[in-house]
Scaffold this motif. Structure first.
Motif, PDB file in Angstrom:
ATOM      1  N   GLY A 314       0.780  -1.222   0.000  1.00 14.26           N
ATOM      2  CA  GLY A 314       0.000   0.000   0.000  1.00 14.26           C
ATOM      3  C   GLY A 314       0.816   1.279   0.000  1.00 14.26           C
ATOM      4  O   GLY A 314       0.255   2.369   0.101  1.00 14.26           O
ATOM      5  N   ALA A 315       2.139   1.179  -0.131  1.00 15.40           N
ATOM      6  CA  ALA A 315       2.986   2.375  -0.181  1.00 15.40           C
ATOM      7  C   ALA A 315       2.922   3.005  -1.574  1.00 15.40           C
ATOM      8  O   ALA A 315       2.907   2.308  -2.592  1.00 15.40           O
ATOM      9  CB  ALA A 315       4.424   2.030   0.158  1.00 15.40           C
ATOM     10  N   THR A 316       2.904   4.325  -1.611  1.00 17.67           N
ATOM     11  CA  THR A 316       2.887   5.041  -2.885  1.00 17.67           C
ATOM     12  C   THR A 316       4.307   5.404  -3.295  1.00 17.67           C
ATOM     13  O   THR A 316       5.072   5.957  -2.500  1.00 17.67           O
ATOM     14  CB  THR A 316       2.052   6.333  -2.783  1.00 17.67           C
ATOM     15  N   VAL A 317       4.658   5.061  -4.526  1.00 11.70           N
ATOM     16  CA  VAL A 317       5.929   5.508  -5.095  1.00 11.70           C
ATOM     17  C   VAL A 317       5.631   6.407  -6.284  1.00 11.70           C
ATOM     18  O   VAL A 317       4.628   6.225  -6.982  1.00 11.70           O
ATOM     19  CB  VAL A 317       6.834   4.329  -5.520  1.00 11.70           C
ATOM     20  N   LEU A 318       6.476   7.409  -6.483  1.00 11.11           N
ATOM     21  CA  LEU A 318       6.375   8.290  -7.639  1.00 11.11           C
ATOM     22  C   LEU A 318       7.518   7.933  -8.571  1.00 11.11           C
ATOM     23  O   LEU A 318       8.688   8.165  -8.254  1.00 11.11           O
ATOM     24  CB  LEU A 318       6.462   9.760  -7.213  1.00 11.11           C
ATOM     25  N   VAL A 319       7.181   7.334  -9.695  1.00 13.02           N
ATOM     26  CA  VAL A 319       8.167   6.811 -10.631  1.00 13.02           C
ATOM     27  C   VAL A 319       8.542   7.937 -11.593  1.00 13.02           C
ATOM     28  O   VAL A 319       7.767   8.295 -12.483  1.00 13.02           O
ATOM     29  CB  VAL A 319       7.601   5.596 -11.389  1.00 13.02           C
ATOM     30  N   ALA A 320       9.712   8.513 -11.396  1.00 16.15           N
ATOM     31  CA  ALA A 320      10.082   9.770 -12.062  1.00 16.15           C
ATOM     32  C   ALA A 320      10.896   9.509 -13.327  1.00 16.15           C
ATOM     33  O   ALA A 320      12.126   9.420 -13.290  1.00 16.15           O
ATOM     34  CB  ALA A 320      10.846  10.670 -11.099  1.00 16.15           C
ATOM     35  N   TYR A 321      10.210   9.421 -14.449  1.00 16.17           N
ATOM     36  CA  TYR A 321      10.895   9.266 -15.735  1.00 16.17           C
ATOM     37  C   TYR A 321      11.841  10.449 -15.981  1.00 16.17           C
ATOM     38  O   TYR A 321      12.939  10.288 -16.510  1.00 16.17           O
ATOM     39  CB  TYR A 321       9.880   9.210 -16.885  1.00 16.17           C
TER      40      TYR A 321
END
Length: 408
Positions: A314-321
């Motif tokens: 349930g952790a949110t990650v921001l995948v930064a292209y």
């Protein structure tokens, strides 16, 4: 609801996220960013790992809004359609089901067939301002060409394209910009109008299929020839709205940022003007250097370890292209814009793995023909020095200059 101060901090990060990215790539493990309420994934290798582990990092939260919707907006939206999962926000078999018609409709042959229309539209737009000696290129060109092209792809009547594009921009505003309750309600009205416009096309194509993307999606997502159920219409309208918005917003942003960086470096503009064979490399470098879609969220489906950081389910990650595309381990001089950069097609501007952008080739073609056209028709094009320096829009979804005043 996000406070004014929180929004202001977030907007500054959105306008220039690169210093944060640099710190995150150098840090041990992942960096938690309170403004995004997410763990930032900034290194090329880590971004690629997340994108190839869809079973551990779900796309279900990829389009969560930045702002809470007001009661006023929530009173309007039920008069429209959706929301339903789309190709962007689904995983596994559901994702493959949504992806299949997009792959067919955006095949190399289909894209090639669209290019002459795109080129004619681009020339017509330039005809509209070439004699003026100056223009604001975001409004006059970058926001207009991709809407015309994706409208043609879907099968929209050209007369309906301006309203469809307006509704798409309003949807982005509603979900990602702070608005007053009254402004949210007005934006919601425009989104609902767009949805009813698309629903009309969906029902028409069920009755009279054509050789267009709308017909392809109706046939794929609602097989058979029976009258569409309300649930099928909800799904089709949501999917078409997603395709429309992704199709024009991302490409508009890419055109705007490319022109910004080329016109900000006269040497490279002159190089491109003198040697049109550099156009494909310029397209790839522009996409890498200032990526249109900077980042998407993912949510962990189970406890996982990424880059040495333990994350719970349930952790949110921001995948930064956008961060990965400036990774020092992958690129020399990564912060420099250099259209002669060799071997530059393996960036992450269009994603990677199962969720790689199915419209990447169409976006590339529109940028290529734009650079060909502008270097030929407007060879003395330059930023208007009497205008303020262009500012980036405060968003990670479609990074672009708010305005681009130019003279020639």
């Amino acid at each position: 609801m996000t406070s004014y101060d929180d929004q202001a901090r977030r907007d500054e990060l959105y306008r220039d996220p690169y210093p944060l990215y640099d710190r995150a790539r150098r840090a041990e493990g992942l960096t938690y960013v309170p403004e995004f309420a997410a763990w930032l994934v900034a290194r090329d290798r880590d971004v690629r790992e997340v994108l190839l582990r869809a079973e551990d990092f779900s796309s279900a939260n990829s389009l969560l809004p930045d702002v809470a919707l007001s009661e006023a907006a929530l009173g309007v939206l039920p008069r429209g359609f959706g929301p339903r999962p789309t190709v962007v926000s689904s995983d596994g078999a559901a994702h493959r089901r949504h992806r299949a018609p997009l792959n067919r409709g955006l095949s190399a042959a289909r894209v090639a067939a669209l290019v002459p229309y795109a080129r004619a539209c681009a020339s017509e737009l330039v005809d509209g301002f070439a004699a003026d000696g100056s223009a604001e290129l975001v409004e006059a060109y970058a926001r207009r060409l991709p809407g015309m092209v994706v409208g043609r792809l879907i099968g929209l009547n050209p007369a309906d394209v301006p309203a469809a594009v307006h509704g798409g921009y309003r949807a982005e505003e509603l979900l990602f910009r702070p608005l007053s309750p009254q402004e949210q309600a007005a934006a919601a009205e425009d989104v609902v109008a767009l949805q009813h416009l698309l629903d009309g096309y969906v029902r028409d194509r069920r009755a009279k299929p054509r050789d267009d993307m709308c017909s392809t999606m109706v046939a794929a997502l609602a097989p058979g020839d029976a009258e569409l159920t309300l649930e099928q219409r909800h799904e089709l309208v949501t999917s078409l709205q997603n395709l429309l918005i992704a199709g024009f917003l991302t490409t508009s942003a890419l055109i705007g940022t490319t022109l910004l960086h080329l016109l900000g470096d006269r040497r490279q503009w002159r190089m491109l003007r003198a040697d049109p064979s550099l156009v494909p490399a310029a397209v790839e470098e522009a996409a890498r250097h200032d990526t249109a879609i900077q980042a998407f969220r993912r949510v962990t489906t189970r406890p996982v370890t990424l880059a040495g950081t333990e994350l719970p389910a349930g952790a949110t990650v921001l995948v930064a292209y956008g961060a990965a595309n400036r990774d020092e381990e992958r690129y020399e001089r990564p912060a420099e814009f250099d259209i002669t950069r060799p071997g530059n097609r393996h960036h992450l501007a269009f994603g990677h793995g199962a969720h790689g952008c199915p419209g990447s080739q169409l976006a590339r073609e529109q940028l290529r023909l734009t650079l060909d056209l502008f270097t030929r028709r407007l060879p003395e094009l330059r930023l208007d020095e009497d205008r303020p320096r262009p500012r980036m829009r405060p968003t990670l979804i479609h990074r672009s200059p708010q305005a681009l005043y130019a003279t020639w």
